[in-house]
Design an enzyme around this catalytic site. Structure first.
Site, PDB file in Angstrom:
ATOM      1  N   SER C  15      53.069  37.732  59.863  1.00  0.00           N
ATOM      2  CA  SER C  15      52.058  38.336  58.645  1.00  0.00           C
ATOM      3  C   SER C  15      52.112  40.015  58.470  1.00  0.00           C
ATOM      4  CB  SER C  15      50.698  37.593  58.825  1.00  0.00           C
ATOM      5  OG  SER C  15      50.351  38.020  60.245  1.00  0.00           O
ATOM      6  N   ASP C 193      40.382  41.319  63.180  1.00  0.00           N
ATOM      7  CA  ASP C 193      40.556  40.254  64.005  1.00  0.00           C
ATOM      8  C   ASP C 193      41.426  40.360  65.163  1.00  0.00           C
ATOM      9  OD1 ASP C 193      42.721  40.273  62.859  1.00  0.00           O
ATOM     10  OD2 ASP C 193      42.716  38.320  62.013  1.00  0.00           O
ATOM     11  N   HIS C 196      45.533  41.590  62.437  1.00  0.00           N
ATOM     12  CA  HIS C 196      45.902  41.980  61.263  1.00  0.00           C
ATOM     13  C   HIS C 196      45.485  43.208  61.209  1.00  0.00           C
ATOM     14  CE1 HIS C 196      46.232  37.508  60.780  1.00  0.00           C
ATOM     15  NE2 HIS C 196      47.389  37.743  60.085  1.00  0.00           N
TER      16      HIS C 196
END
Lengths: 219, 219, 219, 219, 219, 219, 219, 219
Positions: C15, C193, C196
């Protein structure tokens, strides 16, 4: 007026033709023809010549190059068996060489492939109809010696003219129609990004088309 | 590096500055600074000079002319009391004379009003800070003698330079930064509509800004 | 500057690389490269080296572990035939051992499988190109003896370094780049978090990458 | 069980209390109490003590600091005239000093203001009821000497404890409840961003609350 | 406490079990277990017994009858190989005989088919595990001699009890748990349409389940 | 048929009357009357008596009690000056005593206030018209000695009957109309939550209304 | 061509004029003029007479009657100070007498009020400009002795003609333009509900307008 | 009353029957029967004859011609094995000859094909049931000698009557039912576009249907 009763007129091209038409088949009411020059042509044909019952079909698809037209020619043109066929293609063939990004060469359609492919498609359709119109792909920017894309678009436009002459097609010089306006309106007034025309730009295209087929505006 | 610890740097301008920043106040995490050059400047300031704790504030609003800045200068600039102030304005002042539509003259901001207003705003802010940066409003199109808007944008850019000299501001020639790229990339690769830059265009703007304030890229 | 004219640079990962890129192919304008470090790298390459015409391709997919990369290596890397290949993988391999939920062991990729698989992928790609960059998967949290995931991430990072040495890849220690900032900015300022990163975190990654390939910031 | 028939129990706090409750008044069915610990407390009160007819009201608002509570204390607490009052506040008071961005000092609520304000609010409410519960604001991260925010949160927690003792309130040490779990579950399993707990985290909070008021689980 | 370390507990049933769980697999964080009694059971298991590492899986599907369970038993239960299996089914088997519309008889599952099918499913799963719990399908309406559906639901509940005894399963009488509350709360306070419970109703179900497996609330 | 040419018939009530009617004024085509019994009454009046030109107005508002009607009686009834007035109110007056939650006593409208308020409203409207219809608020549940809300609804229904007799209004016993159906259809077939009827339930209400005003179905 | 350089042409009317134009001011690019006959008129004016720089403004509002025009005449017409003013109003004045519902007489605008109001508005605007065009409100249905609305529309059309003659306005008989087409196309092909024309219907309106102002189609 | 206990009544047709019913199977509660005449018929059957337990199924599909019905007759009618079958088809068969656009002749279903196909479908279904109802496709427009579509619809209606007589079906003259209303209500009050009826129009259709099957309104 060249079109005769109950004939079918099919337009094929890229986003300038597409204009959010109905998919997969662009024909009928309720914006099925999209909101560009095709819809304007249709509305004037129906308003001035309702007795002719001309069927107008829009087969434009956004982003298409002549290479894409070739891939769908059988399904979207030949099986439709149009009486009249109008082709306007080439902006993406050139744009991909300049924009997003110019470095992805496999997305480019260079002038040799363009000429060869377009000629082949016209020849194939001539077996069905002699009534083919070729419109130059318009680029809405001032004539400018420093502008490389402007120069290249003109070369592609010349190819279109050459094919029209060789194959006996009707030729529509959209750039000439635009240049007349350009003396009074800045290019951005007609096409935000110089490629996708607004209502004014589409009206110029529709007028050029209708004039070429002998449309009587005063009827 | 010109900026010092805990100083506040405020950007004001139009859509190129705005870039979907948080409203009414553009400051903080979570894309509050928008996704344009202001955000890039902030990220590099924090990445290379985290010890300085520079506060970056974005007060750009899409569609603004210098006339609009004047109307909100008290609230959006003076009451913010910035240590550094960066102004980039003028594209809409000119664009309205060419695009939508050029005939609505009350939307135009001609060069006299532009110069007068921008000068007044700078003078007013100089009472608060001597650290003012003036960026020319960039127009992403090839230099072209036939292009009237290109020519007019250059005139407005010269006015910005003149004010910077008269008022002792730092001057950032965004057009010069762009011209260097133009030799290898077509304008449409950087700004779809020649006005709103993409990531590449915003990076060029951010680089020009950071270089002007003595940013050390290798820190 | 290590990259040469017209080369293709491909990024693969999870991601942090993905960042909402275009699917299935991440290349071109209009945010096709996503909004993370890959896009920043591309914008700076085009802004500083427009003459090189570097093609940047993003093949990150959110949630991927090295096991997922293996499954799509043939299609997403080998058939792309990149001149330069950058790999950043491993956060999900470890995270699944700690988060959602730690009890689902079949979602874990333990360090032996990680090392074995990553080595095999690098070896396979070395048949195509010698230009491979390995980036450690960053975890944005303070160094902490009590933090088990922090400790495990460091072990995976050492594996990456070891593979880089054994296989002759360029090695990018993202954690080291981050630690420098950590002295002044709390981890949550960079990654909500801790996994990310925001614009600041992505800028740190992009800087580390560009520095490794000899990028000239002052060009 | 400390609560008696037909009493009203009011919770006030920040996003951990709010949890998307009904606005402006959080009371009743259909998720009016939000989906966090308040709703769990209410469901267990109704399931185990339906004969008591306890009214539960949720007045949490996301993003609040103790400074925000002060501004709405009259309207949201005093005019509600609760028999029991539970307060959990402080995470944003501290977080703003570390996250978005730490440089915006006017968003910080330092420990002196925190202690002073919270004490004043408790004193004001004691004129209405003696039944006040103070919950420490939980931060879901491992104990870590290097973690500055962890350390500061503990200081604020100590202030809460001190006020509870001085003012004779019931004190709930949420951090202690969490630490017990931490031996087996990593912090990220309970709170994605270490601040907003998931179902597991909210259950831990609800348990701590219910145990403090003498809830009989086996009833 | 009957469950042991690292065991997998699987719930299957209809909408009361489903509660908007993740599809196709209901396991993990981020509401993957839905927002009903399964999620409450999981949160308490993790809060009180984090050291056990129990895996909880939700395989409920809205609208299911026992006939639907049979069709997906192999895929959703057998291949999951659970250590503990909880089944709550039957409300739709009966409801279809009364509601939408009662005249569509092929949607009804009469008591003979219900008993036969449920027995067969239990027998099949007993080849994998002895730990099977059978919950009666709850109907949230007052006991009423005039209420035909109430009467029929009780008959189906008796079948569940009989199967539990014959096959040696743990039996959970949800109706009994509900009846205790009913003395103080009207049925509509717990289940809007008498079938789908709210947070209070789900808490009653979760309590009944946890009590049956020897859960220690004070741990 | 009691209604005469060009008369205005106004319905007022709660959600059963409202049914998503146009706001603020419920009159005209395009679902302005909502999708409940008011719309059915209107359609049959227009279908069977088009020559009468009856105006039908819907002033129902979801969640209303008689207390709410009182607050808007002047604006929504008196200023409308109807020739015929139909009132159906009371389900929320009672429901709030049983559902969400029963402990919030200030939301309850007890029978004394109900009787007093409804009588006053009827008296006030009688100054405008003698043609007032009172419909009992229907509750779609089996008659049941154990059901407290069922019993209370019947008490409120008796109050409606008493007022109708005292004030000389037409009285419509909706519950009686429903009981006839109940012998063959379960309550849930007509009203999912026992309060809000579906098409069948609304048809029963419309029939009861039309029969009371002497509607000729065979016209 | 009657319009001269830099003149402002303002259209006012109902939904047929409105066509989703920009609110509150309908002028400029990006569909600000809506997608009906006003936009077609503007596009042809700009395409054929770009040198004139005509400003076109759309002030149509859906659902308006002449009574509504009167209420906003000062703001939407007088303060705009147009050089040319085109008015097309009346379909809703009549339609309300036939459709939704015909019994709501206060929504009707009868012919006396229509004539009186329209005359007054024309007189008021004649103080500003002599260039006023009156278009009959078109109703797209076959001429039919049995059709009451058709008959009434014709009466209103005659009133428009009478006012045009009395006040010296240019008169545009839209119905006549439509009747010519009607010999070959069914009314539903042009206007789905006989009131709101599609592209064909709007083209007929635009043509009638342009012909009346001496537009040269072949320019 | 012709229908007997537990019989299934199936409706098939076009958009007037469809009315947004559940797909693929239109049966049950929650608007599964759509919001047109089928739903009204069902509600009255259940309200007046709940003891019969009639199953009503809606198989209408918008846009269908009789040619489309033929293509799905086996699946949507024969396999459903209805006791009663109601068919209303033909508006699209005719409409396509007049509207969108009339020139696309392959979308037309001329009267010979219509008669032939409908007869064949009726004959096929007569092998299953003798209870077939044929409804004429209604066109909501005044009788008008100049209206070509009105005239053609009447011809198709006569074909329906003829088939009903030849095949012994129940015949419902919807046009006659409509004509009665037409004396007092303008067509547009009942059907906005003369084809899709509103609640009033659907009520007229439902009444005609129910009257034909001997429905007792006073039961």
């Amino acid at each position: 007026m060249l079109l005769e009763q109950r004939q079918k007129l099919l337009f094929i091209g890229d986003s300038v033709t597409d204009c959010d038409r109905a998919k997969p088949h662009g024909e009928g009411l309720f914006h099925a023809l999209g909101n560009g020059y095709v819809s304007i042509v249709d509305a004037f044909l129906k308003a001035n010549y309702p007795e002719l019952g001309i069927r107008v079909v829009n087969k434009g698809i956004s982003g298409n190059t002549v290479r894409d037209l070739k891939a769908r020619w059988q399904e979207d043109v030949i099986t439709q068996n149009p009486d009249w066929l109008s082709i306007m293609i080439g902006i993406n063939d050139v744009w991909r060489q300049f924009d997003s990004p110019p470095f992805i060469k496999d997305h480019h359609v260079y002038i040799e492939e363009y000429q060869e492919t377009l000629t082949a498609l016209v020849k194939e359709s001539k077996l069905q109809t002699e009534n083919i119109l070729l419109m130059t792909p318009p680029y809405y920017i001032e004539i400018n010696e420093n502008d490389l894309m402007r120069a290249k678009m003109d070369q592609y436009g010349k190819v279109v003219k050459q094919i029209a002459e060789e194959e006996g097609c009707l030729f529509i010089d959209t750039q000439a129609a635009f240049n007349k306006i350009l003396k009074n309106l800045y290019a951005a007034t007609i096409a935000w990004d110089r490629v996708h025309p607004n209502e004014i730009g589409h009206t110029i295209l529709a007028k050029a088309f209708l004039n070429k087929i002998g449309f009587d505006w005063t009827k």
